[in-house]
Design a protein around this motif. Structure first.
Motif, PDB file in Angstrom:
ATOM      1  N   VAL A  47       5.101  -4.217  -2.946  1.00  0.00           N
ATOM      2  CA  VAL A  47       3.695  -3.727  -3.484  1.00  0.00           C
ATOM      3  C   VAL A  47       3.130  -2.390  -2.574  1.00  0.00           C
ATOM      4  N   GLY A  48       3.793  -1.992  -1.765  1.00  0.00           N
ATOM      5  CA  GLY A  48       3.484  -0.922  -1.154  1.00  0.00           C
ATOM      6  C   GLY A  48       2.448  -1.194   0.063  1.00  0.00           C
ATOM      7  N   LEU A  49       2.342  -2.403   0.834  1.00  0.00           N
ATOM      8  CA  LEU A  49       1.517  -2.689   1.851  1.00  0.00           C
ATOM      9  C   LEU A  49       2.224  -2.786   3.135  1.00  0.00           C
ATOM     10  N   GLY A  50       3.496  -2.245   3.336  1.00  0.00           N
ATOM     11  CA  GLY A  50       4.093  -2.401   4.398  1.00  0.00           C
ATOM     12  C   GLY A  50       3.620  -1.892   5.580  1.00  0.00           C
ATOM     13  N   TYR A  51       2.643  -0.887   5.397  1.00  0.00           N
ATOM     14  CA  TYR A  51       2.163  -0.277   6.476  1.00  0.00           C
ATOM     15  C   TYR A  51       1.139  -1.141   7.366  1.00  0.00           C
ATOM     16  N   LEU A  52       0.603  -2.125   6.542  1.00  0.00           N
ATOM     17  CA  LEU A  52      -0.505  -3.103   7.301  1.00  0.00           C
ATOM     18  C   LEU A  52      -0.014  -3.901   8.445  1.00  0.00           C
ATOM     19  N   THR A  53      -0.938  -4.539   9.039  1.00  0.00           N
ATOM     20  CA  THR A  53      -0.360  -5.470  10.188  1.00  0.00           C
ATOM     21  C   THR A  53      -1.106  -6.845   9.670  1.00  0.00           C
ATOM     22  N   LEU A  54      -0.508  -7.832  10.219  1.00  0.00           N
ATOM     23  CA  LEU A  54      -0.751  -9.180   9.931  1.00  0.00           C
ATOM     24  C   LEU A  54      -2.369  -9.685  10.273  1.00  0.00           C
ATOM     25  N   ASP A  55      -2.540  -8.698  11.625  1.00  0.00           N
ATOM     26  CA  ASP A  55      -4.134  -9.166  12.156  1.00  0.00           C
ATOM     27  C   ASP A  55      -4.991  -7.996  11.688  1.00  0.00           C
ATOM     28  N   ARG A  56      -4.583  -7.350  10.735  1.00  0.00           N
ATOM     29  CA  ARG A  56      -5.873  -6.510  10.180  1.00  0.00           C
ATOM     30  C   ARG A  56      -6.708  -7.301   9.149  1.00  0.00           C
TER      31      ARG A  56
ATOM     32  N   GLU B  42      -6.613  -3.637 -13.635  1.00  0.00           N
ATOM     33  CA  GLU B  42      -5.822  -2.521 -13.087  1.00  0.00           C
ATOM     34  C   GLU B  42      -5.182  -2.606 -11.728  1.00  0.00           C
ATOM     35  N   PRO B  43      -4.420  -3.332 -11.616  1.00  0.00           N
ATOM     36  CA  PRO B  43      -3.575  -3.517 -10.287  1.00  0.00           C
ATOM     37  C   PRO B  43      -2.805  -2.453  -9.763  1.00  0.00           C
ATOM     38  N   SER B  44      -2.959  -1.309 -10.645  1.00  0.00           N
ATOM     39  CA  SER B  44      -2.207   0.056  -9.925  1.00  0.00           C
ATOM     40  C   SER B  44      -3.036   0.896  -9.326  1.00  0.00           C
ATOM     41  N   ILE B  45      -4.229   0.492  -9.150  1.00  0.00           N
ATOM     42  CA  ILE B  45      -5.171   1.431  -8.587  1.00  0.00           C
ATOM     43  C   ILE B  45      -4.782   1.614  -7.216  1.00  0.00           C
ATOM     44  N   GLY B  46      -5.161   2.945  -6.645  1.00  0.00           N
ATOM     45  CA  GLY B  46      -4.862   3.441  -5.414  1.00  0.00           C
ATOM     46  C   GLY B  46      -3.409   3.530  -5.084  1.00  0.00           C
ATOM     47  N   LEU B  47      -2.580   3.456  -5.915  1.00  0.00           N
ATOM     48  CA  LEU B  47      -0.941   3.656  -5.735  1.00  0.00           C
ATOM     49  C   LEU B  47      -0.581   5.063  -6.268  1.00  0.00           C
ATOM     50  N   HIS B  48       0.196   5.315  -5.416  1.00  0.00           N
ATOM     51  CA  HIS B  48       0.870   6.768  -5.783  1.00  0.00           C
ATOM     52  C   HIS B  48       1.763   6.603  -7.062  1.00  0.00           C
ATOM     53  N   PRO B  49       1.961   7.590  -8.048  1.00  0.00           N
ATOM     54  CA  PRO B  49       2.777   7.202  -9.225  1.00  0.00           C
ATOM     55  C   PRO B  49       4.336   6.803  -8.897  1.00  0.00           C
TER      56      PRO B  49
ATOM     57  N   ARG C 212       6.918  -0.328  -8.201  1.00  0.00           N
ATOM     58  CA  ARG C 212       6.824  -1.746  -7.237  1.00  0.00           C
ATOM     59  C   ARG C 212       5.996  -2.615  -7.873  1.00  0.00           C
ATOM     60  N   ILE C 213       4.738  -2.276  -8.124  1.00  0.00           N
ATOM     61  CA  ILE C 213       3.599  -3.253  -8.769  1.00  0.00           C
ATOM     62  C   ILE C 213       4.238  -3.869 -10.126  1.00  0.00           C
ATOM     63  N   VAL C 214       4.637  -3.194 -10.873  1.00  0.00           N
ATOM     64  CA  VAL C 214       5.270  -3.674 -12.166  1.00  0.00           C
ATOM     65  C   VAL C 214       6.274  -4.701 -11.927  1.00  0.00           C
ATOM     66  N   GLY C 215       7.451  -4.459 -11.179  1.00  0.00           N
ATOM     67  CA  GLY C 215       8.413  -5.311 -10.574  1.00  0.00           C
ATOM     68  C   GLY C 215       7.871  -6.636 -10.254  1.00  0.00           C
ATOM     69  N   VAL C 216       6.710  -6.692  -9.340  1.00  0.00           N
ATOM     70  CA  VAL C 216       6.168  -7.904  -8.992  1.00  0.00           C
ATOM     71  C   VAL C 216       5.524  -8.607 -10.127  1.00  0.00           C
TER      72      VAL C 216
END
Length: 549
Positions: A476-485, A517-524, A529-533
């Protein structure tokens, strides 16, 4: 009515006008339209509200009192509605105890994983700490000390209410007449003297088992009669080189939300409340006489300003020089002081605030303290939130050949004495290292860990679940986050996508998911990715109702 439909009759919530609608179950349904057309009123205020209300009604009266009760939707009739979950864009988390790891429940799996497969390293010498047995000690001696003459001993502590002669008398009565040496309140009693050879295997094994039994799990092997240095072994988590004992791993010890694992100084928050001395002296051009110390200028604490002036004259600290121009040692004297509140010396600004803390049960004191508060990284855990003993456990190996799997913070617990070289050579990652890595790199680390090490069935299941949840977050495009965020620092779109992956990880079925609106903030390019989930949730046997503006 067909049971495979949600049948809505006479929906009049907000700006809906007697809407009749049939929605098929186990389908991916999208509601769209212009602003004000009633999309959210239908999806959230009518369908979700009624589904959630009916689900809560299935609980006992006692349980319902702890749950939020939703008002009945303005609709004539709704039939065939399953239990509903709303995943919207509002971030209602305000506590700093909630992180990406706790929201996705990955932390719960990590603490179980560390309790099962982590390796312990001594806090002083950085050597691996592991349990020994008579068999492992025997093989170690035969492999590395073949041909040497050994003195197998076990330690006996001398209690404070007994003398050494009395303890020796007890030992003599049991047939132990030889003591190799005495160290403080401990006797090293000789179990046997023999050569480390294959022909003596049975005798050596018997001596080691007896020594471990008499020494309560501890045994020492000396190589010379007058040698005071021994090779030590233990059946417990004990570092023989440093003579330090460690506790068995407990899953709660790897959770900062548990009092067992949370740092005692910051209580698992990673930060402590202190005083910001830049706020205490906001105008550095002022002199001490003209009010450089701001809290002393209020009528309530004018006496402190007089004390400062009186003691400063004794110490020859200038009262007519700007704070920024005072020598550093004089500024330190003003802040640190030289005596207690009740002494006849200057107590310092720091002790003044410490005295205020003791009076913080008064409202006006708490208001005053809030003006000078600062939130500093905890000095005990260095922001890791966990006790030092929990950070000595490590899993995996951050290197495969010359390739580094993931860059580490190279975290050093404050209370340990590891050198930089020992820390760099030490394999694996502690829990703080794991929590601080980007999710994309963390996913690679656990995939490598799962493929390289042989694990039991329970550990393999834990690793598989962690890898699945991390892969969902990457999808879903959140690979840049860390678990302690911290959760409260996330945007609405990030929170919604995290909740979506959490729902996917819990394997819910026959549930109605309502999304805003789960696609908010996502690049086109990331929309797929979000549709696949969402399709995975639908294929698992759930009904999806998505509002798109």
């Amino acid at each position: 009515m067909n049971k495979e439909f949600i049948n809505i009759v006479g929906a009049s919530q907000n700006n809906l006008k007697q809407v009749d609608l049939k929605l098929p179950l186990n389908e991916f349904i999208v509601i769209t339209g212009v602003s004000g057309s009633g999309k959210s009123s239908l999806a959230f205020d009518t369908i979700y509200s009624e589904g959630q209300r009916r689900y809560v009604e299935t609980f006992s009266p006692y349980a319902r009192q702890f749950l939020d009760r939703m008002d009945k939707a303005r609709v004539e009739r709704i039939e065939g509605i399953p239990p509903a979950i709303a995943i919207d864009q509002t971030n209602q988390v305000r506590t700093s105890r909630s992180t990406v790891g706790t929201m996705t429940e990955i932390n719960d799996h990590l603490k179980l994983l560390f309790a099962r497969m982590a390796r312990l390293y001594c806090s002083r010498c950085a050597a691996p700490v592991q349990r020994d047995s008579a068999e492992s000690i025997l093989e170690n001696l035969l492999s590395h000390s073949q041909g040497k003459r050994a003195i197998v001993t076990f330690p006996v502590q001398i209690p404070h209410n007994f003398s050494e002669e009395e303890i020796r008398g007890f030992l003599n009565a049991q047939g132990y007449t030889r003591v190799h040496q005495r160290r403080e309140q401990q006797l090293d009693v000789v179990q046997d003297r023999l050569a480390i050879e294959e022909k003596n295997r049975a005798r050596l094994s018997e001596a080691l088992e007896a020594a471990l039994h008499r020494g309560l799990g501890h045994v020492a092997v000396f190589w010379h009669e007058k040698d005071d240095k021994a090779q030590k072994f233990s059946t417990e988590l004990h570092c023989p080189a440093c003579d330090l004992d460690y506790e068995d791993p407990n899953q709660s010890a790897f959770s900062f939300n548990s009092p067992i694992g949370a740092c005692e100084s910051c209580r698992g928050f990673g930060r402590t409340m202190g005083i910001d001395y830049d706020l205490v002296t906001p105008d550095t051009t002022l002199t001490l006489a003209n009010g450089a110390i701001k809290p002393f200028q209020s009528p309530s604490f004018r006496e402190c300003q007089k004390d400062l002036a009186r003691y400063a004259k004794r110490q020859k600290v200038a009262l007519d020089v700007a704070w920024q121009d005072l020598p550093e040692q004089h500024r330190q004297w003003v802040i640190e002081g030289e005596g207690g509140i009740d002494s006849k010396r200057w107590y310092g600004v720091k002790r003044f605030f410490k005295w205020l803390e003791s009076k913080s049960y008064k409202m006006h004191i708490r208001v005053l303290l809030s003006k000078y508060r600062s939130y500093d990284r905890c000095q005990s855990c260095n922001g890791a939130r966990l006790k030092t003993t929990s950070l000595l456990w490590r899993i995996g190996n951050h290197r495969v050949g010359s390739r580094v799997l993931a860059p580490r913070r190279v975290f050093r617990p404050v209370a340990v004495q590891w050198s930089e070289q020992a820390l760099e050579q030490m394999p694996g990652l502690c829990l703080h290292d794991v929590m601080g890595m980007p999710i994309t790199q963390l996913s690679e680390f656990f995939q490598e860990l799962n493929s390289r090490e042989k694990n039991d069935e329970a550990t393999s299941m834990l690793l598989a679940e962690i890898i699945n949840r991390l892969s969902y977050l990457c999808e879903v495009g959140l690979g840049y986050l860390t678990l302690d965020r911290q959760s409260r620092t996330l945007s609405g779109g990030e929170v919604q996508r995290i909740n979506l992956t959490t729902a996917l990880g819990t394997s819910l079925v026959n549930t109605l998911f309502v999304l805003d609106e789960p696609s908010i903030g996502l690049h086109p390019r990331d929309i797929h990715r979000i549709v696949g989930v969402l399709k995975k949730l639908n294929q698992a046997g759930n009904t999806l109702l998505v509002v798109e503006h």
